[in-house]
Design a protein around this motif. Structure first.
Motif, PDB file in Angstrom:
ATOM      1  N   ASP A 274       0.871  -1.174   0.000  1.00  0.00           N
ATOM      2  CA  ASP A 274       0.000   0.000   0.000  1.00  0.00           C
ATOM      3  C   ASP A 274       0.908   1.224   0.000  1.00  0.00           C
ATOM      4  N   ALA A 275       0.388   2.341  -0.488  1.00  0.00           N
ATOM      5  CA  ALA A 275       1.206   3.549  -0.564  1.00  0.00           C
ATOM      6  C   ALA A 275       0.325   4.784  -0.604  1.00  0.00           C
TER       7      ALA A 275
ATOM      8  N   ALA B  77       6.866   5.386  -5.606  1.00  0.00           N
ATOM      9  CA  ALA B  77       6.415   4.038  -5.256  1.00  0.00           C
ATOM     10  C   ALA B  77       4.906   4.026  -5.156  1.00  0.00           C
ATOM     11  N   LYS B  78       4.286   3.089  -5.860  1.00  0.00           N
ATOM     12  CA  LYS B  78       2.836   2.945  -5.790  1.00  0.00           C
ATOM     13  C   LYS B  78       2.496   1.483  -5.511  1.00  0.00           C
ATOM     14  N   LYS B  79       1.261   1.251  -5.149  1.00  0.00           N
ATOM     15  CA  LYS B  79       0.816  -0.090  -4.790  1.00  0.00           C
ATOM     16  C   LYS B  79       1.129  -1.090  -5.907  1.00  0.00           C
ATOM     17  N   HIS B  80       1.676  -2.231  -5.514  1.00  0.00           N
ATOM     18  CA  HIS B  80       2.045  -3.361  -6.365  1.00  0.00           C
ATOM     19  C   HIS B  80       3.348  -3.160  -7.129  1.00  0.00           C
ATOM     20  N   ASP B  81       4.055  -2.052  -6.918  1.00  0.00           N
ATOM     21  CA  ASP B  81       5.424  -1.963  -7.431  1.00  0.00           C
ATOM     22  C   ASP B  81       6.296  -2.959  -6.681  1.00  0.00           C
TER      23      ASP B  81
ATOM     24  N   ASN C  33       1.552 -14.446  -0.105  1.00  0.00           N
ATOM     25  CA  ASN C  33       0.804 -13.445   0.644  1.00  0.00           C
ATOM     26  C   ASN C  33      -0.350 -12.970  -0.235  1.00  0.00           C
ATOM     27  N   LEU C  34      -1.522 -12.793   0.375  1.00  0.00           N
ATOM     28  CA  LEU C  34      -2.671 -12.239  -0.342  1.00  0.00           C
ATOM     29  C   LEU C  34      -2.524 -10.721  -0.306  1.00  0.00           C
ATOM     30  N   VAL C  35      -2.017 -10.145  -1.391  1.00  0.00           N
ATOM     31  CA  VAL C  35      -1.660  -8.727  -1.408  1.00  0.00           C
ATOM     32  C   VAL C  35      -2.806  -7.833  -1.885  1.00  0.00           C
TER      33      VAL C  35
END
Length: 584
Positions: A360-361, A404-408, A526-528
């Motif tokens: 998360d970001a 940096a953003k989510k899933h990077d 991990n369930l991201v």
């Protein structure tokens, strides 16, 4: 922002097919051990209670004496030499550093005075009849016990006892010492010595004694414990996570993981570090906590797979943990050692290669990674040295700051300067040697204990790779995800890691069932993204296993084929997992 998760902080493994094998409380434990002595049927019975570091002797030993009424009590610690002798023996391993030592390879026998040891053995032999209770680390070595109890202890609980000032290291009179120094002594010396010894006891122990909770002991038969291990490696499972605050810690985990909102922050969540995490076994209505590393020791091939075991031995090489800077601050600017450096300087087998998966970001979040083009080594090191005096360092002059953003997913092989910035939640996927962080700059902060956090510029300067520059980062360490497969309702992407790292990661985006296979090696997932998923066996080899957002779970090599499917609030919606395994 992600909704509140169903995150399970106390996952349990139920041991199936056994009963009347667990007891809770000293009274019931004494009844069972007394019955075991009677079943033994001899005039003289030797009961050994061997111990890991951290067991509260002032609680456990009096309770056992009161409940068992032994004819004689022998303590192995009475055979220890004086503290000065131990300190001389360990001087090279403990070093003068506050954080780092050198791995100790002494056997447990080296820690006892031979003359005192023989005297204790004579005491045991000379007791003519009745129950002889032999207590302490090395108890099973002192004699040939008729009944062997092992009092084990989770390393995370040991650390809490250090921090609380109630515990001294084994073989040291250092209660109340700096907990960092106590942890170092345990990590580099005591845990290495006691783990090697414990491995020899696990196949034959009669009972496990869990004393992690004060005045609330649990006892499990050795046979049931070994059955629990056998069942664990045939199905997916989770370790018991633990959470810790830090000077840069954030607020995200409080909400998502359901943590105490009154705490100032949480910086770390360690949820797949078998060396420090626990396993909870549930049987007979009793929950027994055991160190997760015991499973690695007991079932290394079934858990890790033949090829991984051949390469790493009885060590779990993959680590997952969460770093929360959401509402917090930057991590320290740091570097991890090169393989040859960690081997030569500390005696470790392999280094702490890692990666940052952005779970998360916040807007404008960032990661620092690699040196900028044309950075001169002497110039950077000089500026870092000066910063220790002035409290000022222009990080962006020397180090790349990337959005940096989510899933990077950012890849960080050893030797790469890096840190996560504020406003992120990082799923750190890395190799397991987890304390080998050389801080280079800590933004002028003090630690949670009010003391300066240790900076290891001397070590760090010898490991920073200056060819890991802007061009290298862009071409090899950031934005490396690419699709490798797809099917009805799913896609699979390779996200790394770098070719210098032994871990491979695969991300699956899916709204329908996805088929996986361990391929003969342990998988960690991990369930991201998504609320809930179920892990199942195509052949019904294990019961369906439910996981929730941000939970890490292990799929042992022995499992083979398995599937993951969105369920519950995620049914029919796209969810995302990240999977790590050792490249072959």
């Amino acid at each position: 922002m992600q909704k509140t998760s169903l995150y399970d902080k106390t996952p349990r493994l139920c041991i199936e097919g056994v009963q009347h094998v667990a007891w809770r409380g000293y009274e019931d434990i004494a009844v069972e051990l007394t019955a075991a002595v009677r079943r033994h049927g001899r005039q003289k019975t030797i009961l050994a209670v061997d111990c890991y570091e951290g067991v509260r002797e002032r609680e456990v030993l009096p309770a056992l004496i009161n409940g068992l009424a032994p004819a004689a009590v022998v303590r192995t610690d009475d055979a220890l030499p004086d503290a000065e002798t131990i300190e001389r023996m360990l001087r090279l391993h403990l070093t003068d550093d506050r954080v780092f030592g050198i791995l100790c390879h002494y056997p447990i026998e080296s820690f006892f005075d031979p003359h005192k040891w023989r005297r204790l053995q004579e005491e045991v032999r000379e007791c003519p009849e009745g129950l002889v209770l032999v207590y302490g680390p090395g108890a099973a070595l002192l004699t040939h016990p008729d009944i062997l109890v092992y009092a084990d202890m989770a390393r995370w609980e040991i650390q809490q006892r250090f921090r609380g000032g109630e515990l001294a290291n084994w073989c040291a009179d250092n209660r109340g010492q700096d907990p960092q120094l106590q942890y170092k002594r345990s990590f580099f010396v005591n845990w290495r010595v006691l783990d090697r010894y414990k491995k020899t006891l696990l196949p034959g122990l009669d009972y496990l004694l869990d004393t992690n909770a004060r005045d609330d002991p649990r006892l499990l038969t050795g046979a049931a414990l070994r059955e629990g291990w056998r069942q664990a490696v045939r199905r997916p499972f989770r370790l018991v996570p633990y959470f810790d605050p830090g000077v840069w810690g954030g607020q995200w985990m409080k909400r998502v993981c359901g943590l105490d909102p009154d705490k100032p922050n949480y910086a770390w969540c360690f949820d797949c570090v078998p060396e420090e995490n626990s396993l909870l076994f549930e049987v007979d209505g009793v929950t027994v906590e055991t160190p997760a590393i015991d499973l690695v020791f007991a079932q290394p091939k079934a858990l890790l797979g033949e090829r991984v075991h051949a390469r790493f031995g009885a060590e779990f090489p993959i680590r997952f943990d969460l770093l929360d800077t959401m509402g917090g601050g930057n991590l320290s600017l740091q570097v991890h050692p090169l393989t040859e450096y960690i081997q030569d300087a500390f005696g470790m087998h392999y280094t702490q290669d890692e990666s940052y998966y952005i779970l998360d970001a916040e807007k404008n979040a960032s990661v620092y990674l690699g040196v900028k083009e044309k950075t001169r080594p002497a110039q950077l090191i000089s500026a870092l040295k000066q910063a220790q005096k002035t409290g000022r360092f222009d990080a962006e002059r020397f180090v790349n700051r990337l959005p940096a953003k989510k899933h990077d997913h950012f890849l960080i092989p050893g030797g790469t300067i890096h840190c996560s910035g504020a406003g992120t939640v990082v799923l750190e996927i890395s190799a397991t040697p987890y304390i080998f962080t050389f801080k280079l700059w800590d933004w002028g902060r003090l630690g949670m204990d009010g003391r300066p956090r240790p900076v290891h510029l001397g070590h760090g300067a010898k490991n920073i790779q200056f060819d890991r520059d802007t061009a290298f980062v862009r071409s090899q360490l950031a934005g490396q995800a690419g699709q490798v497969a797809s099917g009805d309702g799913w896609t699979e992407e390779a996200t790394g890691l770098h070719e210098r790292e032994f871990i491979e990661t695969r991300r699956h985006r899916f709204c329908r069932t996805v088929a996986h296979d361990t391929g003969g090696g342990v998988n960690v997932l991990n369930l991201v993204e998504g609320e809930e998923a179920v892990v199942e066996s195509p052949e019904s080899a294990f019961a369906p296993f439910t996981v929730h957002f941000a939970e890490t779970f292990i799929v042992p090599a022995q499992v083979g084929a398995y599937t993951v499917t969105p369920v519950g609030r995620s049914a029919g919606r796209e969810i995302v997992t990240i999977k790590a395994y050792v490249r072959t």
